[in-house]
Design a protein around this motif. Sequence first.
Motif, short mmCIF file in Angstrom:
data_model
loop_
_atom_site.label_atom_id
_atom_site.label_comp_id
_atom_site.label_asym_id
_atom_site.label_seq_id
_atom_site.Cartn_x
_atom_site.Cartn_y
_atom_site.Cartn_z
N HIS A 49 74.47 33.75 45.10
CA HIS A 49 73.02 33.61 44.94
C HIS A 49 72.46 34.94 44.43
CE1 HIS A 49 68.82 32.75 45.76
NE2 HIS A 49 69.17 31.47 45.93
N ARG A 50 71.54 34.89 43.49
CA ARG A 50 70.96 36.10 42.90
C ARG A 50 70.08 36.89 43.86
NH1 ARG A 50 71.36 36.34 37.33
NH2 ARG A 50 71.88 34.38 36.30
N PRO A 81 61.87 27.18 42.12
CA PRO A 81 62.50 27.04 40.80
C PRO A 81 62.06 25.76 40.09
CG PRO A 81 64.07 26.53 42.53
CD PRO A 81 62.80 26.96 43.21
N ASN A 107 69.14 30.50 40.03
CA ASN A 107 69.36 31.40 41.16
C ASN A 107 70.83 31.68 41.44
OD1 ASN A 107 66.70 32.06 41.91
ND2 ASN A 107 66.46 30.03 42.80
#
Length: 142
Positions: A49-50, A81, A107
């Motif tokens: 996950h970012r 998102p 993401n």
Amino acid sequence: MSTPFIPDDGEARKARTARATYFSPQAGRAVTAPSVASARFAIGDIVRHRMHDFRGVVFDVDPVFANSEEWYESIPQDLRPAREQPYYHLFAENDEASYVAYVSQQNLEEDGEGGPVDHPSLDMIFGEFAKGRYPLHESMRH
């Protein structure tokens, strides 16, 4: 050498804009999605996950958002998102727990660790970790 221009006779445009409807058990309703979607990650890939500190293995992909409205609305609006992108079901892990996550493509990024994921459900669907990913069990392929 440049690529020659090929006139669009309308068939390519139709393919890009065609929609299909399928039932989403998570959403409990029918979901309309593009007939052709471009998923960046495949089943068995390890991703990270970012923004949040977890990584996981992709075990399913939805071409667009296909979870419940309550789930979507629970995300703060400034972080929410777009619906029109692939969403991934992950066997996820962080330092404290293993769980299932549902994450938008925007993401996720490729995992930089390159090592296996420690999730108790992996062996239900996947074989042994090899070459940076998890292969599906033969019985899961069609």
